[in-house]
Scaffold this active site. Structure first.
Site, PDB file in Angstrom:
ATOM      1  N   GLY A 140      14.339 -18.953 -13.116  1.00 46.86           N
ATOM      2  CA  GLY A 140      15.878 -18.883 -13.280  1.00 46.86           C
ATOM      3  C   GLY A 140      16.432 -18.326 -14.554  1.00 46.86           C
ATOM      4  O   GLY A 140      15.647 -18.667 -15.583  1.00 46.86           O
ATOM      5  N   THR A 148      16.147 -18.829 -20.345  1.00 48.68           N
ATOM      6  CA  THR A 148      15.340 -18.637 -19.158  1.00 48.68           C
ATOM      7  C   THR A 148      14.306 -19.760 -18.894  1.00 48.68           C
ATOM      8  O   THR A 148      13.798 -20.193 -19.879  1.00 48.68           O
ATOM      9  CB  THR A 148      14.763 -17.237 -19.222  1.00 48.68           C
ATOM     10  OG1 THR A 148      15.826 -16.427 -19.687  1.00 48.68           O
ATOM     11  CG2 THR A 148      13.890 -16.766 -18.248  1.00 48.68           C
ATOM     12  N   VAL A 149      14.022 -19.929 -17.609  1.00 47.69           N
ATOM     13  CA  VAL A 149      12.995 -21.107 -17.229  1.00 47.69           C
ATOM     14  C   VAL A 149      11.902 -20.323 -16.310  1.00 47.69           C
ATOM     15  O   VAL A 149      11.955 -19.565 -15.747  1.00 47.69           O
ATOM     16  CB  VAL A 149      13.753 -22.261 -16.388  1.00 47.69           C
ATOM     17  CG1 VAL A 149      12.698 -23.267 -15.997  1.00 47.69           C
ATOM     18  CG2 VAL A 149      14.958 -22.768 -16.931  1.00 47.69           C
ATOM     19  N   LYS A 152      11.266 -23.884 -20.495  1.00 44.51           N
ATOM     20  CA  LYS A 152      12.781 -23.232 -20.768  1.00 44.51           C
ATOM     21  C   LYS A 152      12.729 -22.714 -22.072  1.00 44.51           C
ATOM     22  O   LYS A 152      12.532 -23.452 -23.018  1.00 44.51           O
ATOM     23  CB  LYS A 152      13.745 -24.444 -20.610  1.00 44.51           C
ATOM     24  CG  LYS A 152      15.386 -24.265 -20.997  1.00 44.51           C
ATOM     25  CD  LYS A 152      16.110 -25.492 -21.041  1.00 44.51           C
ATOM     26  CE  LYS A 152      17.641 -24.873 -21.229  1.00 44.51           C
ATOM     27  NZ  LYS A 152      18.615 -25.979 -21.078  1.00 44.51           N
ATOM     28  N   ASP A 169      28.247 -33.041 -18.010  1.00 39.73           N
ATOM     29  CA  ASP A 169      28.062 -31.769 -17.376  1.00 39.73           C
ATOM     30  C   ASP A 169      27.628 -32.102 -16.104  1.00 39.73           C
ATOM     31  O   ASP A 169      26.638 -31.321 -15.649  1.00 39.73           O
ATOM     32  CB  ASP A 169      27.458 -30.809 -17.983  1.00 39.73           C
ATOM     33  CG  ASP A 169      27.824 -29.253 -17.724  1.00 39.73           C
ATOM     34  OD1 ASP A 169      28.935 -29.136 -17.018  1.00 39.73           O
ATOM     35  OD2 ASP A 169      26.988 -28.442 -18.063  1.00 39.73           O
TER      36      ASP A 169
END
Length: 571
Positions: free
Chosen positions: A382, A388-389, A403, A500
């Site tokens: 993702g 970006t992972v 990550k 969050d």
């Protein structure tokens, strides 16, 4: 608890030597300069001194000039004025002209004529679309830039009309008797043309159309439009105006293609400690990794910058340890902080109960490149605003999520450090586990346990027709998340506000149990502290209204966001 030792990846405060300023600018035994111009490889003067993959890199030093001037073998180019890591600036030799005699009839007093051409196909150069502009000077004329190299046909064109009013043109401006236009596309060829708007023109006047570096020409006003001054204006354009070209090692290829076809005939030029860059022009260039310097095209490649010997520019306040491509700042016993001269530095600890320590594994970049097949796009799980992972497999066979943080400024670097500090002190089955980090890459890397079933947000808002989470699963996810929050607020060694909470930050494992993630904006507080006064951060829709108004974040703010997730689960 002891003092914090913060590992941080930042940009060096010393100025790296690039391919122009480094000691190994040219190939061994090759000429370094021609006049005042430094010649960096892949450019070169003489036999076996330039990259053989393109004829445009082979330069000739003409010593008949004083000082000597360098010319490329590309037909039609003027002498080279400057070479940078991405661009080449060349003296302009292209111009279309149009003059009128005393009766207003068209004449061409020089060899340029109404149209002039440049074609540099098969060279490594493309005309820069950002550094240049089309300029037309004259009265009631229009100029055209045609990217095809020919004037007739269906081609990409840009032009402008130069009009003269009753007010005399102003020198130094381009309002009357002058116009300019940007070219929104790069090209390897173009044609320049200049024409009158109608039959007949101003008697004894001249017009010019040329393409060149923005700001390199100064319009002289009405005197530049007279036929008597034609030679003066023409020579001024040829002398003042330069054209900027973008250069690539090769065009019509990509990093992936050239790596796959690497051979003695068509070598891949990026050396050690470099990265390959796919360019907008459809080719590739090489660049040193952050923390390294040198010419990325010459062996042995780019070398490590020792930031710790930067003298007054030392990036650390107390202790600095140089590492490959980076450095580590740390504080003395009894102090805490990031240790950075540009950060909070080192602060004496007065209340040891309010600080956290780091105890995680530091991975090498080689380990993580092997785990992800060199960060292959097929391994991407993702992408998001934070990075970006990638899915990876470590040497012992363990599946992990890696990550790659998208660090563009010091604040985001701080988010990375903050997440490492907090997650390294958390151990809870409903919170994603941080396994380690890597500081050798151009951007920070974090290694997490692999959570196979994606985010709660995906399962709620984009459910699969083949599988949907049941009510029992939803209630279990809610219970898991509540347990994670209770741990953060009341059971961890130091209370932590997540800040969050949202469905996209809740991951689901192989049994669809919840794992809370993304602690980049989280904040640890002292045990007796009830709130944290901070800049408002978070995601609208999940944000506590009182926090938004007052800027004071409490554990109840996390609970509010948790309530929004409950609404998503139950509706």
């Amino acid at each position: 608890m002891g003092a914090t030792t913060v590992l941080v990846r930042t940009n060096a405060m010393v100025i790296p030597k690039n391919m122009i300023t480094t000691a190994n600018t040219t190939k061994s035994g090759c000429q370094r300069k021609c006049g005042n111009l430094t010649i960096p490889y892949p450019f070169g003067i003489g036999y076996n001194c330039s990259f053989p993959g393109s004829y445009g890199f082979n330069l000739i030093c003409n010593t008949s000039y004083n000082p000597p001037r360098a010319f490329t073998s590309v037909d039609g180019f003027g002498d080279i004025l400057d070479i940078t890591e991405t661009q080449t600036t060349v003296r302009n030799t292209f111009m279309a002209t149009l003059c009128y005699d005393s009766q207003g009839n068209e004449i061409s007093p020089s060899g340029e004529g109404l149209v002039d051409y440049l074609d540099i196909g098969s060279s490594p150069f493309t005309i820069s679309k950002t550094a240049n502009k089309l300029t037309v000077i004259g009265c009631n004329n229009y100029g055209v830039f045609d990217s095809s190299g020919g004037y007739i046909g269906d081609h990409l064109r840009v032009g402008c009309i130069s009009l003269c009013s009753k007010t005399e043109p102003v020198p130094g401006s381009c309002l009357g008797g002058c116009c300019q236009a940007s070219i929104p596309f790069g090209s390897q060829n173009f044609a320049l043309a200049v024409h009158g708007i109608s039959a007949g023109g101003d008697p004894e006047s001249c017009s010019y159309s040329f393409y060149g570096k923005l700001g390199s020409f100064t319009f002289g006003g009405a005197s530049d439009l007279t036929r008597n001054n034609f030679d003066v204006v023409r020579n001024k354009i040829l002398d003042q105006v330069s054209i900027v070209f973008d250069w690539n090692v090769q065009l019509n290829t990509s990093c992936k293609k050239v790596k796959m076809s690497n051979s003695s005939i068509n070598p891949y030029l990026c050396q050690s400690n470099t990265r390959c860059i796919d360019t907008a022009e459809g080719g590739y260039r090489c660049s040193c990794l952050p923390g390294y310097e040198g010419n990325p095209y010459l062996k042995p490649g780019c070398t490590d910058i020792n930031e710790c010997i930067a003298g007054p520019n030392n990036p650390c306040t107390t202790f600095c340890v140089n590492t490959p491509g980076s450095f580590i700042c740390f504080c003395s016993d009894g102090y805490t902080g990031d240790g950075l001269s540009s950060g909070i530095g080192c602060i004496r600890i007065t209340d040891k109960s309010s600080f956290l320590t780091i105890a995680i594994k530091i991975f090498t970049i080689d380990e993580l490149e092997r785990a992800t097949d060199h960060f292959n796009e097929d391994r991407i799980l993702g992408k998001g605003g934070q990075g970006t992972v990638y899915k990876g497999m470590l040497s012992e066979g363990k599946i992990v999520a890696i990550k790659m943080c998208k660090v563009v400024d010091q604040n985001q670097c701080g988010d990375f450090v903050n997440e490492v500090i907090i997650l390294s002190n958390i151990n809870h089955r409903n919170i994603v586990k941080l396994l380690g980090c890597c500081l050798e890459h151009e951007t920070p890397l974090q290694v997490f346990e692999y959570i196979p079933n994606g985010t709660l947000d995906h399962h709620i808002h984009s459910p699969s027709s083949e599988f949907q989470i049941t009510w029992r699963m939803r209630l279990q996810i809610a219970s898991d998340l509540a347990g994670a929050l209770a741990y953060l607020h009341s059971s961890s060694s130091i209370p932590i506000f997540h800040r969050d909470i949202k469905s996209s930050n809740i991951l689901l494992d192989d049994k669809y149990r919840a794992k809370l993630s993304d602690f980049g904006t989280s904040k640890s507080v002292a045990i007796d502290q009830t709130h944290a006064t901070t800049r408002v951060m978070g995601t609208f829709g999940y944000l506590d209204p009182e926090y938004y108004q007052l800027g004071q974040y409490t554990e109840k703010s996390d609970v509010y966001s948790f309530g929004v997730v409950l609404v998503e689960l139950l509706t």
